[in-house]
Every structure is written in structure tokens, then in C-alpha cells.
Enzyme design. Structure first.
Site, mmCIF file in Angstrom:
data_model
loop_
_atom_site.group_PDB
_atom_site.id
_atom_site.type_symbol
_atom_site.label_atom_id
_atom_site.label_comp_id
_atom_site.label_asym_id
_atom_site.label_seq_id
_atom_site.Cartn_x
_atom_site.Cartn_y
_atom_site.Cartn_z
ATOM 1 N N SER A 175 0.924 -1.086 0.019
ATOM 2 C CA SER A 175 0.088 -0.236 0.386
ATOM 3 C C SER A 175 0.871 1.098 -0.283
ATOM 4 C CB SER A 175 -0.806 -0.215 1.221
ATOM 5 O OG SER A 175 -2.150 0.683 0.922
ATOM 6 N N ASP A 337 -5.897 1.908 -3.050
ATOM 7 C CA ASP A 337 -7.563 2.251 -1.764
ATOM 8 C C ASP A 337 -7.343 3.130 -1.122
ATOM 9 O OD1 ASP A 337 -5.152 1.700 -0.694
ATOM 10 O OD2 ASP A 337 -5.405 -0.623 0.801
ATOM 11 N N ARG A 338 -6.516 3.723 -0.642
ATOM 12 C CA ARG A 338 -7.025 5.661 -0.177
ATOM 13 C C ARG A 338 -6.917 6.428 -1.061
ATOM 14 N NH1 ARG A 338 -4.229 5.020 5.619
ATOM 15 N NH2 ARG A 338 -3.649 2.345 5.228
ATOM 16 N N GLU A 432 -12.372 4.746 7.883
ATOM 17 C CA GLU A 432 -11.607 4.793 9.221
ATOM 18 C C GLU A 432 -10.569 5.992 8.434
ATOM 19 O OE1 GLU A 432 -8.529 1.712 8.726
ATOM 20 O OE2 GLU A 432 -7.830 1.791 6.678
ATOM 21 N N LYS A 446 -11.525 -0.586 1.347
ATOM 22 C CA LYS A 446 -11.866 0.309 1.546
ATOM 23 C C LYS A 446 -11.245 0.859 -0.017
ATOM 24 C CE LYS A 446 -6.965 1.030 3.548
ATOM 25 N NZ LYS A 446 -7.121 -0.349 4.018
#
Length: 611
Positions: A175, A337-338, A432, A446
Site C-alpha cells: 500500500s 485503496d486510499r 477509517e 476501502k
């Protein structure tokens, strides 16, 4: 990387080496050199032995990785507690053994395997190569593997698991971690990241299957010639983009939107997928940051590949937005994913909590438009991790939908989404605070790709109402999040032990900054002073540290260790009483937070050990 250029060695090679003087360490070295067939990582161990680097060898060879909040994650390179060819093969053998016992139909359901753009030349450990080796282990046991032919966003793996009915999924990614790291994320058949008891069961199976089964496990090109391997990229991408349109509520408005958007993929996987998501919503494509749109495992244009760091790592995006007269900057992290968002109003970079407040409002606003019957609200949920803002909780009290908290880590949210769906409930938003968002519930993870498109539509809608995102952001909750780097686990243990024994054994602090502490929840030990039985409702997590303090003045502060990085994180939020104006809330919070960080819970202990 990923070819035979020095990676694969002689299968019978086991070079002589000098003794380290420690029989236990010699055994670990011998085990590594016997099993590892990657010439580069073998050479790393041999060089450490020759240089007499015993402590470095012990660190690498005398412990193993454990599943944290985001799977297995560690630096790449030689060693049983690092990410490399051998540990990925070992992990996949253990995963195979566990899944074959758990699923009678495992040999027909198969697994999904994906990867990001990471890589390390000196160890030959690219994410693509590691994904192929994971696939080779499964194929060597006649298990079908849906291996993506190119890099994909992390959410595509759990999405594919559910769509294809696979038993599990593996994503090779670290990530937003530093370039030295890589990881091995495992998804269960419900699409959520594995949690207890599966994580413990898989770890036990890994330890029982440490020796590589056969030469086939090392055959990277097995995926090219085995009929059990399929490439799900076209099908999954098409299904994902089609389903993504269920989150699009104002397509006609999007088509005529005058706003310009800039997007950075942070040298990762996001560029093409965010472009497609914009197309699915009817937008013109966002303007890519040219220096960051193509994959680069060295992340050469950013000091760290984490958009959560804010303006300091968004510099190129903001400069491009100024040149192009764009008003919104979107940045996805390397595995997409963020999502980070900035808006041109002096360039406001939204925190994860602020963006969640906007997205929560937006998702419920549009849901309510389609479901005017108040009775329908009883089946609606929003979820957040317990260290995130409580703003959605306040929103839920007003609107009548359900709000729940989970432990930190999206694996807890993903599994809760699955549980709620089984009882006919619908999760329309989850988040989150570390800029991880899920709009809707098409994938229990996410998702920066879908979130980018949703934010764009929200911005377009508000612009049509002569409002900015920042103007829409109004509430009585102000939060502050930060961290301290600590690479020494014993120091972390001392800090939390001191807090738990502040006034003698098993006695927590009673005040903070001169304000009385009214409640303490310690999920590491399972203690919660606010409950009659003194037991925490959240699951006990003894492998990590997390203590939450509720102060009499409304400040809530949590101190915890990161599950993916060597950080001690702290989170605070001021929840103002109804009627407080925004300026008063900010002023009061700044005073309270300053007192909090000066006092014993954080600064005293950290300065004691880091001075």
C-alpha cells in the site's frame, strides 16, 4: 525483475559458509541457504555471514512475520521475517493447506491473485514475480488460479473473490508503506480481509509447511503454460465499472460540469482505473500529474508514497492544479485503496475525518432521495473504526440510521459488512480516519478508485449550488491525528506499561491536562471502565496496543501502535455541545488538545524515551 537475470539459482546449490559462533543462528542460516533458490537473497545472507553481522542475521532469520491489520507486511530482502520469494512460497503453502482443510470444494473454487507495482532490484522481489510464485504454489497442487495479468488496485482482488466465487484472494502490496516494503494480504471467500480465527490458523499452517514442496513452486513461468491459470482482468474490470455506476446519482450534471480535477496515482496503479471511473460517471478524465502517473517502485518524486501526509507530498499535484486552474486535487495511494482530497480555497487538504463527514452526508442524502419512507432507514448502516471521528454517530442520531464502530483496520469493517448483509441490512458508507473510504458496499474493502469518482460528483453537485466542499463541511466535531516514529518494540512496551500502572499496579491516570478522565478503554487487555462488567465490547487484541481516554470536557483521545508501520499514533477529537459556534469549538479544542499533548499520556512518556 521477474526474469532469470540472477534470480533463480542452482536447485542443488548450498554454498559453504563460515560459522557464526551461535549454533541456533547457524541452523537458521543453513535452513535459509538450503531452501532459498533466489540467487540474490542467498547472496545477501552469505554476505552477512562473511561480515560477521550476527545481530542482523538474527533479526532476519530468527523470527517470522505475523498477520497485522493489513496482512503480512515487511521490508523486502533475505530473511524469514521479510518479504521475498521463499516467504511468499511458504505463506502460500500454508494458505493452501488451511484452505484445503476448510473448503471441501477448494479445488474447484480456486483463488484470486493480484499485485501492485512495487519491486526491489537488489533482491529480485517485484510484486509481479511474487504474485506469480504464489500462483505457482497453488497450480502445483492443481488449484485454479485467477491471476491478473497486470497490476490492479487492491480492491479488485476482494471484488474478484466475490464475483468469481473464489475461496480466497491474495494481493501482493504494501500500500502506502516506504519503497523498501512489500506485503501479502489475504482475503476470505466473503471478500473481507482474514480475521481471527483464520489468521491464526493460516499462520500455524505456514509453520507446518516451511520447506518448499517442489521445484514447481519456484517456476515463475508456470502461470504462462498451465491451463488452470486464468486472467480475470477484462471481466472484473468491466463488471467493476458497470457496478460503479450504482454510486452515480447525477450523470447529466457531471457531463456539463465545468470543474477541472487533477489526479495523482503516486507512481502506483491508480491512473488508468481512476480515468475509467470518471468516464463511468460521465466526467471528462482528470488531469494526471505527469511525473507520478506511471509506475515507479522507487517513488522518485515523493519523499514517502503516502498521500495521508498531506500538502508536503501533494506539492506536484497542487502546482499542476494552479497551472491548469483546477479546483480539486485527488490523490490515490500506490495500490489505490486510499484517497486524499484537496480543494482550492488557499488549498485546503481534507483530513480523513473531514472527508468522511462529507461523504457520509452525500451518501445518505442520495439514499434518502431514493428511499423517502422513514421505515427504510432502519436497515441502513454506516461504519467507522473506533479511532475515527464520531461525526457520523451524531449524524445517525439525527437521521435515524445505525452507526457502529469496529477495531482499527478495514478487515473489521469488511467482515461486519458481510455480517450485516446476511440479515438484510445495507451499509451505505464506511471509513477509517487514515483516508480509507468505502461508498456503498460493492467491495468490502476501502476503495480509492470509487471514492475518487464519488468525491468528484459531490463537488460538481455542490458547485452547481454555489458551494465548495469546505463550505459544506460544518459540524461540532474537531479532530487531530498525529504519530511518533518508534523502531524499538521494548520502548513501546515500556510506554504502555507505564500508562497502565500510573499510580501503582493496574492504575490508569485520573486526569489529563488538569481535566478529569471519566472513562478508559484498553482493548489490549479488554478493560472498559464505562461498562458495568468492566469488559470491552470490542474484541481483545493482545498483539497490539490501544488505549482510549474520555475526558470530562468532551475530549476523546486514543493512543495506539500502528499495525503496518513502526509508529505510535494518537487521535483526539473534541465533541462540542449543541449550540457552540465553529470558532468557539476550534478555540476550545486547541486549548484542550494542547493541554492533552503536554501532559502525561503522550508527551511525558515519549519525551522520556526519545530525548
Amino acid at each position: 525483475m521477474g526474469d532469470d537475470n540472477g534470480v533463480n539459482g542452482d536447485l542443488n546449490a548450498n554454498l559453504r559458509y563460515q560459522s557464526t559462533g551461535d549454533p541456533q543462528l547457524d541452523k537458521a542460516v543453513d535452513q535459509w541457504l538450503t531452501w532459498d533458490k533466489n540467487r540474490r537473497t542467498r547472496a545477501q545472507v552469505e554476505a552477512l555471514v562473511a561480515a560477521g553481522r550476527r545481530e542482523d542475521l538474527r533479526t532476519r532469520l530468527c523470527s517470522r512475520m505475523s498477520f497485522g491489520t493489513a496482512g503480512l507486511r515487511a521490508p523486502m530482502g533475505a530473511g524469514f521475517n521479510r518479504i521475498n520469494d521463499l516467504t511468499v512460497i511458504q505463506s502460500t503453502q500454508g494458505l493452501y493447506s488451511y484452505l484445503s482443510r476448510y473448503f471441501p470444494e477448494f479445488s474447484s473454487r480456486g483463488v484470486v491473485v493480484g499485485f501492485d507495482t512495487r519491486g526491489q532490484e537488489e533482491s529480485g522481489c517485484s510484486s509481479q514475480r511474487l504474485a506469480k510464485l504464489a500462483a505457482a504454489v497453488m497450480l502445483s497442487r492443481d488449484v485454479p488460479v485467477h491471476l491478473f495479468s497486470t497490476f490492479v488496485p487492491t480492491p479488485y482482488v476482494p471484488y474478484a473473490v466475490k464475483k468469481l466465487g473464489a475461496a480466497a484472494g491474495v494481493m501482493i502490496t504494501a500500500s502506502h508503506n516506504p519503497k523498501e516494503d512489500n506485503g501479502y494480504k489475504v482475503y476470505w471467500c466473503n471478500g473481507a480481509q482474514i480475521s481471527s480465527p483464520h489468521d491464526k490458523g493460516i499462520l500455524q499452517s505456514i509453520e507446518e509447511q516451511l520447506e518448499p514442496w517442489s521445484a514447481s513452486c519456484w517456476e515463475e513461468d508456470l502461470v504462462e503454460r498451465c491451463s488452470l491459470r486464468t486472467d480475470p482482468l477484462t471481466q472484473i474490470n468491466s463488471c467493476y465499472m458497470d457496478e460503479l455506476t450504482s454510486l452515480c446519482f447525477h450523470r447529466d450534471l457531471n457531463r456539463s460540469c465545468p470543474l477541472k480535477f487533477v489526479h495523482s496515482s503516486f507512481h502506483g496503479v491508480g491512473h488508468a482505473f481512476v480515468q475509467q471511473a470518471f468516464h463511468a460517471f460521465g466526467f471528462a478524465p482528470p488531469i494526471p500529474v505527469p511525473e507520478q502517473k506511471d509506475p515507479d517502485p522507487n517513488f522518485s518524486s515523493v519523499r514517502c508514497p503516502n498521500p495521508e501526509e498531506g500538502e508536503s507530498v501533494l506539492e506536484l499535484s497542487l502546482l499542476l492544479a494552479e497551472r491548469e486552474n483546477a479546483c480539486i486535487v485527488l490523490a490515490t495511494d500506490p495500490d489505490a485503496d486510499r484517497l486524499a482530497v484537496a480543494e482550492k480555497c488557499g488549498w485546503k487538504v481534507f483530513t480523513g475525518n473531514e472527508l468522511a463527514a462529507l461523504l457520509g452526508w452525500w451518501m445518505f442524502f442520495n439514499w434518502k432521495e431514493a428511499h423517502p419512507d422513514p421505515a427504510d432507514t432502519q436497515k441502513v448502516y454506516m461504519l467507522a473504526t473506533t479511532v475515527s471521528s464520531k461525526i457520523l454517530q451524531a449524524f445517525a442520531r439525527i437521521e435515524g440510521f445505525h452507526y457502529e464502530e469496529t477495531l482499527p483496520g478495514f478487515k473489521w469493517i469488511g467482515n461486519r459488512i458481510h455480517e450485516l448483509s446476511k440479515t438484510g441490512n445495507s451499509v451505505i458508507f464506511a471509513f477509517e480516519e487514515s483516508i480509507g473510504f468505502l461508498c456503498g458496499s460493492m467491495v468490502p474493502e476501502k476503495d480509492g478508485v470509487s471514492s475518487a469518482a464519488v468525491v468528484a460528483e459531490m463537488a460538481a453537485y455542490l458547485h452547481n449550488k454555489q458551494l465548495s466542499l469546505n463550505q459544506q463541511l460544518y459540524g461540532h466535531h474537531v479532530s487531530k491525528t498525529s504519530y511518533v516514529i518508534c523502531n524499538d518494540p521494548p520502548t513501546i512496551q515500556k510506554i504502555f506499561s507505564r500508562i497502565r500502572n500510573f499510580d501503582g499496579d493496574a492504575s490508569y491516570p485520573k486526569t489529563c491536562g488538569g481535566v478529569r478522565i471519566v472513562h478508559i478503554r484498553d482493548v489490549t487487555t479488554g478493560y472498559d471502565s464505562s461498562r458495568p462488567d468492566r469488559r470491552s465490547v470490542l474484541p481483545v487484541t493482545r498483539s497490539s496496543q490501544m488505549i482510549t481516554f474520555t475526558l470530562q470536557n468532551g475530549v476523546v483521545a486514543t493512543l495506539r501502535t500502528s499495525g503496518t508501520e513502526p509508529k505510535i499514533k494518537y487521535y483526539t477529537e473534541y465533541c462540542a455541545a449543541p449550540g457552540n459556534r465553529s470558532a468557539e469549538v476550534h478555540c476550545t479544542f486547541v486549548k484542550e488538545f494542547s493541554a492533552l499533548v503536554r501532559d502525561t499520556i503522550i508527551v511525558h512518556y515519549l519525551s522520556l524515551f526519545f530525548s
